[in-house]
Design a protein around this motif. Sequence first.
Motif, PDB file in Angstrom:
ATOM      1  N   LEU A 282      -7.486   1.446  -3.555  1.00 33.50           N
ATOM      2  CA  LEU A 282      -6.991   2.117  -2.373  1.00 33.50           C
ATOM      3  C   LEU A 282      -6.469   3.354  -2.909  1.00 33.50           C
TER       4      LEU A 282
ATOM      5  N   VAL B  44      -8.540   3.626   5.589  1.00 30.33           N
ATOM      6  CA  VAL B  44      -8.550   2.673   4.546  1.00 30.33           C
ATOM      7  C   VAL B  44      -8.571   1.323   5.089  1.00 30.33           C
TER       8      VAL B  44
ATOM      9  N   ASP C 187       0.650  -1.163   0.008  1.00 31.25           N
ATOM     10  CA  ASP C 187       0.048  -0.037   0.027  1.00 31.25           C
ATOM     11  C   ASP C 187       0.938   1.173  -0.128  1.00 31.25           C
TER      12      ASP C 187
ATOM     13  N   VAL D 191     -11.394  -1.706   1.080  1.00 34.47           N
ATOM     14  CA  VAL D 191     -10.790  -2.354  -0.179  1.00 34.47           C
ATOM     15  C   VAL D 191     -11.418  -3.913   0.055  1.00 34.47           C
TER      16      VAL D 191
ATOM     17  N   PHE E 176      -3.709  -5.663   2.909  1.00 32.49           N
ATOM     18  CA  PHE E 176      -4.463  -5.559   1.618  1.00 32.49           C
ATOM     19  C   PHE E 176      -4.217  -6.518   0.617  1.00 32.49           C
TER      20      PHE E 176
ATOM     21  N   LEU F  92      -3.954   3.872   7.208  1.00 34.72           N
ATOM     22  CA  LEU F  92      -4.176   2.604   6.417  1.00 34.72           C
ATOM     23  C   LEU F  92      -4.271   1.221   7.404  1.00 34.72           C
TER      24      LEU F  92
END
Length: 225
Positions: free
Chosen positions: A213, A166, A57, A189, A196, A138
């Motif tokens: 993302l 996120v 990410d 996501v 992720f 994140l």
Amino acid sequence: MSTTETGCRPEAAETVDTDAGPARISWFPATGTKETGSARLVLALGHGAGGGIEARDLQALAAALPAHGVTVALVEQPWRVAGKRLAPAPKTLDTGWRGLWPALAAAGAPVVAGGRSAGARVACRTAAELGAHAVLALSFPLHPPGKPEKSREDELLGAGVPTLVVQGGHDPFGRPAEFPPGEYEIAEVPYGDHGFAVPKKAGPGQDEAMGVLTAAVTGWLAALV
């Protein structure tokens, strides 16, 4: 400097002395600001407790955002620079982040504090104190896996500045539906885990997941200024 797994290469790396030891900033300058000659924002991103700035990410954002007028600064905490395998206590992580903040602010644009996992917690805990323009969290670790009663929601809710979370749809540290109401935005996501990663049998592929993302973050940053 080595090219990362995504082919994203920083323009410069800077070592900054902090009270927790030397930290390192890898700079990915904005490229879409030729008319003004400067970035409109600096996005500082710290890594998690189990990895470094090579996380997918962080690398995806470093590759995508400079074209949108955002300078990305990937921050390596002192413990990581020293080659240690285990992260220190949260207060030590905060000390390292505070110590490198002047170097981030010296870039001359409003600084959005951010990071993944433990780095997101650091950004939330110190945002108001350091005068961060906003926070990007994140994979915020809302709770340890399987222990929702040990919530860290106070850190997130206490950021005191505009905040975007996120979160992977299957993150064991907190799925999007588990997050409490509050003055922040959240983007999901689909199928993503804490890093992720999405399973091959899921509908979207890994590239599509990173596209979700980066689109969420790009749109949110554009609305900040």
